[in-house]
Design a protein around this motif. Structure first.
Motif, PDB file in Angstrom:
ATOM      1  N   PHE A 207       0.837  -1.198   0.000  1.00 50.17           N
ATOM      2  CA  PHE A 207       0.000   0.000   0.000  1.00 50.17           C
ATOM      3  C   PHE A 207       0.875   1.251   0.000  1.00 50.17           C
ATOM      4  O   PHE A 207       1.635   1.496   0.934  1.00 50.17           O
ATOM      5  CB  PHE A 207      -0.947  -0.006   1.194  1.00 50.17           C
ATOM      6  CG  PHE A 207      -1.945  -1.134   1.143  1.00 50.17           C
ATOM      7  CD1 PHE A 207      -3.103  -1.022   0.405  1.00 50.17           C
ATOM      8  CD2 PHE A 207      -1.694  -2.323   1.818  1.00 50.17           C
ATOM      9  CE1 PHE A 207      -4.013  -2.079   0.346  1.00 50.17           C
ATOM     10  CE2 PHE A 207      -2.600  -3.374   1.767  1.00 50.17           C
ATOM     11  CZ  PHE A 207      -3.758  -3.247   1.027  1.00 50.17           C
ATOM     12  N   SER A 208       0.750   2.002  -1.078  1.00 48.32           N
ATOM     13  CA  SER A 208       1.502   3.239  -1.254  1.00 48.32           C
ATOM     14  C   SER A 208       0.516   4.379  -1.510  1.00 48.32           C
ATOM     15  O   SER A 208      -0.351   4.258  -2.386  1.00 48.32           O
ATOM     16  CB  SER A 208       2.472   3.108  -2.433  1.00 48.32           C
ATOM     17  OG  SER A 208       2.935   4.369  -2.851  1.00 48.32           O
ATOM     18  N   PRO A 209       0.619   5.484  -0.756  1.00 45.11           N
ATOM     19  CA  PRO A 209      -0.304   6.615  -0.977  1.00 45.11           C
ATOM     20  C   PRO A 209      -0.289   7.112  -2.418  1.00 45.11           C
ATOM     21  O   PRO A 209      -1.342   7.424  -2.988  1.00 45.11           O
ATOM     22  CB  PRO A 209       0.224   7.685  -0.012  1.00 45.11           C
ATOM     23  CG  PRO A 209       0.916   6.907   1.065  1.00 45.11           C
ATOM     24  CD  PRO A 209       1.528   5.730   0.377  1.00 45.11           C
ATOM     25  N   MET A 210       0.897   7.160  -3.024  1.00 43.24           N
ATOM     26  CA  MET A 210       0.996   7.627  -4.398  1.00 43.24           C
ATOM     27  C   MET A 210       0.282   6.675  -5.356  1.00 43.24           C
ATOM     28  O   MET A 210      -0.446   7.100  -6.253  1.00 43.24           O
ATOM     29  CB  MET A 210       2.468   7.762  -4.788  1.00 43.24           C
ATOM     30  CG  MET A 210       2.700   8.397  -6.158  1.00 43.24           C
ATOM     31  SD  MET A 210       2.801   7.208  -7.514  1.00 43.24           S
ATOM     32  CE  MET A 210       4.382   6.431  -7.138  1.00 43.24           C
ATOM     33  N   ALA A 211       0.470   5.370  -5.165  1.00 41.49           N
ATOM     34  CA  ALA A 211      -0.180   4.389  -6.028  1.00 41.49           C
ATOM     35  C   ALA A 211      -1.693   4.413  -5.838  1.00 41.49           C
ATOM     36  O   ALA A 211      -2.456   4.294  -6.809  1.00 41.49           O
ATOM     37  CB  ALA A 211       0.370   3.003  -5.732  1.00 41.49           C
ATOM     38  N   ILE A 212      -2.137   4.580  -4.599  1.00 35.47           N
ATOM     39  CA  ILE A 212      -3.578   4.607  -4.331  1.00 35.47           C
ATOM     40  C   ILE A 212      -4.221   5.818  -5.000  1.00 35.47           C
ATOM     41  O   ILE A 212      -5.302   5.717  -5.604  1.00 35.47           O
ATOM     42  CB  ILE A 212      -3.833   4.619  -2.819  1.00 35.47           C
ATOM     43  CG1 ILE A 212      -3.422   3.271  -2.215  1.00 35.47           C
ATOM     44  CG2 ILE A 212      -5.304   4.911  -2.521  1.00 35.47           C
ATOM     45  CD1 ILE A 212      -3.499   3.223  -0.713  1.00 35.47           C
TER      46      ILE A 212
END
Length: 326
Positions: A207-212
């Motif tokens: 889980f990555s904020p940028m990917a989300i």
């Protein structure tokens, strides 16, 4: 027993053609996304397996449960977004974003808010949205005509004749004539055929904020607006206004969540392919057209299991034939 009683050749043909069109068009976008991201062959195979099995199981269950021709497919707009977004993140981060996106769809479906939105849309607006989607397919026929005039004209004339004589089997006749012309002209690349099964591959989510933000939220919004709304428009325009969006969204969201670790980016309600199964060509009696949704789901399962064979088959056929058939 009711399913076998309601079975008809026209519904079988409609379900088969709808599945073929799904693989002939939207699947190409997934190949493009996989190439740009440099995904290995086993991951692409797992991706095809996941979206096919999910579409098949959901289509069969929902069609039988609601006696409505429900066609489930992977999100084509979401696939298009991945062409530019997927190379920016790792595979694990992409799967984590898929989980978030599908969770959003599940929550929206369970909340019932989507049903209220669809209920307030005028039928004419829904029909216009469907026409906008269909226009690109109609114009693609003339593009294909420039590439392979003899092949496309032969298919087009076949469609016009059969549409007048036997409309239910017009598209099947077009497919048979097109393949026959390709074989007769020696344009079938038989060397490209391979026999192989698709193999699921587990991908641990990260889980990555940028990917989300990039891969999670936008595909969810695009799926809701670009897939589910036109899909519901198809059902409403075909006389299935009683079908609520809530179980469809919830089913797609839940199924996508379970299959996300195998590279499934998202499942959604079909629009173009659904129109093939919901019209009178599938059956003159609307209450018996659900069989087309069930049959389409069965073919999804078969094609998903033999993913490698399917890919090689479409590689062997000229692109003009696929575009004209669509």
């Amino acid at each position: 027993m009711t399913l076998f009683k309601d079975m008809s050749l026209s519904a079988l043909v409609a379900g088969f053609i709808a599945t073929v069109i799904s693989y002939a068009g939207p699947l190409v976008i997934i190949f493009q996304a996989a190439r740009t991201a440099g995904l290995p062959a086993e991951v692409l195979s797992s991706w095809i397996w996941a979206i096919s099995i999910g579409s098949g199981v959901l289509g069969i269950v929902l069609s039988l449960r609601y006696r409505t021709p429900v066609v489930i497919a992977w999100s084509a707009p979401g696939s298009a977004l991945l062409v530019s977004l997927l190379p920016q993140v790792s595979l694990g981060e992409a799967v984590g974003a898929y989980l978030v996106a599908n969770l959003i769809v599940l929550v929206v479906g369970l909340s019932g808010a989507f049903d209220k939105l669809v209920a307030r849309l005028p039928l004419s607006v829904c029909a216009a949205m469907l026409a906008g989607i269909l226009f690109s397919f109609g114009s693609a026929l003339f593009t294909s005509l420039q590439e392979q005039p003899l092949l496309v004209l032969g298919m087009f004339v076949t469609y016009l004749l059969c549409k007048r004589v036997s409309p239910r089997y017009a598209v099947l006749a077009v497919l048979l004539v097109g393949v026959g012309l390709v074989i007769g002209r020696g344009e079938l690349s038989a060397d490209a055929w391979v026999i192989g099964l698709a193999t699921p591959v587990w991908i641990s989510p990260e889980f990555s904020p940028m990917a989300i933000l990039n891969i999670g939220v936008p595909p969810a919004v695009v799926a809701l607006t670009g897939q589910f709304i036109p899909g519901m428009a198809v059902l409403r325009s075909s006389g299935y206004g009683q079908m609520a969006a809530r179980p469809l969204l919830a089913g797609c969201g839940l199924g996508s969540l379970l299959l996300a670790p195998f590279a499934c980016h998202g499942l959604a309600l079909g629009a173009i392919t659904a129109a093939i199964c919901t019209g009178p060509e599938a059956h003159e009696q609307p209450e018996r057209r659900y069989v087309a949704g069930v049959v389409g789901g069965v073919f999804y399962l078969l094609f998903g299991l033999f993913g490698a064979t399917l890919v090689s088959l479409f590689t062997a056929l000229p692109q003009a034939l696929v575009a004209a058939l669509a």
